[in-house]
Design a protein around this motif. Sequence first.
Motif, mmCIF file in Angstrom:
data_model
loop_
_atom_site.group_PDB
_atom_site.id
_atom_site.type_symbol
_atom_site.label_atom_id
_atom_site.label_comp_id
_atom_site.label_asym_id
_atom_site.label_seq_id
_atom_site.Cartn_x
_atom_site.Cartn_y
_atom_site.Cartn_z
ATOM 1 N N ALA A 236 0.823 -1.216 0.000
ATOM 2 C CA ALA A 236 0.000 0.000 0.000
ATOM 3 C C ALA A 236 0.852 1.259 0.000
ATOM 4 N N GLN A 237 2.011 1.202 0.651
ATOM 5 C CA GLN A 237 2.923 2.355 0.622
ATOM 6 C C GLN A 237 3.261 2.743 -0.806
ATOM 7 N N GLY A 238 3.419 1.760 -1.666
ATOM 8 C CA GLY A 238 3.754 2.022 -3.066
ATOM 9 C C GLY A 238 2.581 2.471 -3.903
ATOM 10 N N LEU A 239 1.377 2.497 -3.305
ATOM 11 C CA LEU A 239 0.183 2.851 -4.071
ATOM 12 C C LEU A 239 -0.421 4.192 -3.675
ATOM 13 N N VAL A 240 0.082 4.799 -2.595
ATOM 14 C CA VAL A 240 -0.594 5.993 -2.055
ATOM 15 C C VAL A 240 -0.586 7.171 -3.024
ATOM 16 N N THR A 241 0.365 7.222 -3.925
ATOM 17 C CA THR A 241 0.396 8.342 -4.876
ATOM 18 C C THR A 241 -0.336 8.017 -6.176
ATOM 19 N N ASP A 252 -7.516 -10.615 5.010
ATOM 20 C CA ASP A 252 -7.698 -9.508 5.951
ATOM 21 C C ASP A 252 -6.386 -8.995 6.521
ATOM 22 N N LEU A 253 -5.404 -9.877 6.701
ATOM 23 C CA LEU A 253 -4.122 -9.421 7.246
ATOM 24 C C LEU A 253 -3.484 -8.377 6.343
ATOM 25 N N MET A 254 -3.470 -8.636 5.046
ATOM 26 C CA MET A 254 -2.915 -7.662 4.107
ATOM 27 C C MET A 254 -3.741 -6.383 4.117
ATOM 28 N N ALA A 255 -5.056 -6.512 4.252
ATOM 29 C CA ALA A 255 -5.916 -5.330 4.280
ATOM 30 C C ALA A 255 -5.633 -4.469 5.506
ATOM 31 N N VAL A 256 -5.421 -5.114 6.656
ATOM 32 C CA VAL A 256 -5.111 -4.360 7.880
ATOM 33 C C VAL A 256 -3.768 -3.647 7.739
ATOM 34 N N GLY A 257 -2.789 -4.315 7.127
ATOM 35 C CA GLY A 257 -1.506 -3.660 6.865
ATOM 36 C C GLY A 257 -1.657 -2.481 5.931
ATOM 37 N N ALA A 258 -2.477 -2.652 4.892
ATOM 38 C CA ALA A 258 -2.722 -1.557 3.951
ATOM 39 C C ALA A 258 -3.404 -0.386 4.639
ATOM 40 N N LEU A 259 -4.350 -0.677 5.526
ATOM 41 C CA LEU A 259 -5.053 0.379 6.258
ATOM 42 C C LEU A 259 -4.076 1.220 7.074
ATOM 43 N N SER A 260 -3.116 0.558 7.712
ATOM 44 C CA SER A 260 -2.111 1.269 8.502
ATOM 45 C C SER A 260 -1.253 2.170 7.619
ATOM 46 N N ALA A 261 -0.846 1.650 6.451
ATOM 47 C CA ALA A 261 -0.025 2.450 5.536
ATOM 48 C C ALA A 261 -0.797 3.654 5.013
ATOM 49 N N LEU A 262 -2.062 3.462 4.691
ATOM 50 C CA LEU A 262 -2.880 4.567 4.177
ATOM 51 C C LEU A 262 -3.077 5.639 5.253
ATOM 52 N N ARG A 263 -3.314 5.194 6.481
ATOM 53 C CA ARG A 263 -3.490 6.157 7.568
ATOM 54 C C ARG A 263 -2.210 6.959 7.785
ATOM 55 N N THR A 264 -1.063 6.286 7.744
ATOM 56 C CA THR A 264 0.227 6.957 7.912
ATOM 57 C C THR A 264 0.451 8.003 6.828
ATOM 58 N N GLY A 266 -1.854 9.674 5.343
ATOM 59 C CA GLY A 266 -2.908 10.681 5.346
ATOM 60 C C GLY A 266 -4.035 10.408 4.382
ATOM 61 N N VAL A 267 -4.173 9.156 3.935
ATOM 62 C CA VAL A 267 -5.264 8.783 3.031
ATOM 63 C C VAL A 267 -6.408 8.237 3.887
ATOM 64 N N ALA A 268 -7.568 8.860 3.822
ATOM 65 C CA ALA A 268 -8.705 8.468 4.651
ATOM 66 C C ALA A 268 -9.492 7.342 3.998
ATOM 67 N N VAL A 269 -9.796 6.304 4.806
ATOM 68 C CA VAL A 269 -10.628 5.182 4.356
ATOM 69 C C VAL A 269 -11.954 5.263 5.113
ATOM 70 N N PRO A 270 -13.102 5.356 4.395
ATOM 71 C CA PRO A 270 -13.276 5.226 2.951
ATOM 72 C C PRO A 270 -13.452 6.565 2.226
ATOM 73 N N ALA A 271 -13.269 7.682 2.915
ATOM 74 C CA ALA A 271 -13.544 8.979 2.278
ATOM 75 C C ALA A 271 -12.714 9.176 1.017
ATOM 76 N N ASP A 272 -11.435 8.815 1.072
ATOM 77 C CA ASP A 272 -10.562 8.988 -0.093
ATOM 78 C C ASP A 272 -10.446 7.719 -0.930
ATOM 79 N N LEU A 273 -10.597 6.583 -0.273
ATOM 80 C CA LEU A 273 -10.326 5.317 -0.964
ATOM 81 C C LEU A 273 -11.008 4.188 -0.194
ATOM 82 N N SER A 274 -11.696 3.293 -0.894
ATOM 83 C CA SER A 274 -12.326 2.133 -0.253
ATOM 84 C C SER A 274 -11.317 0.996 -0.121
#
Length: 335
Positions: A236-241, A252-264, A266-274
């Motif tokens: 997810a770090q490589g996808l934020v831009t 779900d494990l990968m999804a939880v990791g992605a959620l952490s990267a997006l939050r770090t 500043g990408v809001a889930v789900p406002a900016d990205l589902s």
Amino acid sequence: MPHPRRSVTLHDVAADAGVSLATASRVLGGSSRPVAPEYRDRVLAAAARLRYAADASARAMRTGSDALALVADDLTTPSIAIVVAAMERQARTRGAFVTVSATHCDPQRQLETIRQLRALRPRALVLTSGRIDADALSGRLLAELLAYQQSGGRVVIVGDTDLPFHSISFDNHRAAREIGRHIARTGHRRVAILAGEPEQAAISARTAGFIEGLGAETEVRVVHCEVSRQGGFKAAQGLVTDDLDAIMAANDLMAVGALSALRTAGVAVPADLSLTGFDDIGLAVNVTPRLTTVALPLAYAGMEAIRLALQDPGAVTHVKVEGQLMIRDSTRATA
């Protein structure tokens, strides 16, 4: 300094009772073959006098045990933990217990583990793996399992397989297609899929299902990564831009990791990205926002595997179970 006491053997009991080793073994090993009362009394008296204790492990080698041996790909994943816990609960109700070994998706290690377990003669072998093929290792894995079955053991497989044994499999492709359709119906058109490692059959089936459900109008990017929380984070770090409106993770494990990267980032889930996951482990409802995911009946699969392992011999049964789409807070319709 006193010397340690030598263990009394069956040979010692037979010699003290003045009977053959075979007679002593029949009396103390629970054989159904009759022994004259006089000899039985002599053997039991000698055993009591010498304080003989039967070797349970040796007896299991001869007659089998109440153990059920589980051979799993990876014991560290929450989904496998749910399956194993259900197996243990079900086994206890039947007077059996479960031993567990991990093979890390390596067919050679699967083969070696099964060979070692066969020597201990468990009542049944339960294999959990994304995919177990008849031609694995040029057919040697199948040959080993057939030999175990022919010696009286039972084989049950949790996962996709073409082997002639009882099996419980998950319809990963169909469930993934449903969540893909949900993402497409809610207006998402630029989607990245965290597809894990391509050699894992269950994960690959989910990826294919996602793509089919999303349809031809959706622009899809497939990203392979480690099937773990850290793998999802790095991917997810490589996808934020990137210009995305959804990320779909194959568990779900990968999804939880992605959620952490997006939050770090500043990408809001789900406002900016589902964001979606797959499996519906405990973490799926213990993160904020709660994950939209697919709930697999993991506990049911574990209980059903034990039921098949302990039932009376009969026709081979193949059970396929379906997942259920769980729509929660991590997804929303796009404008």
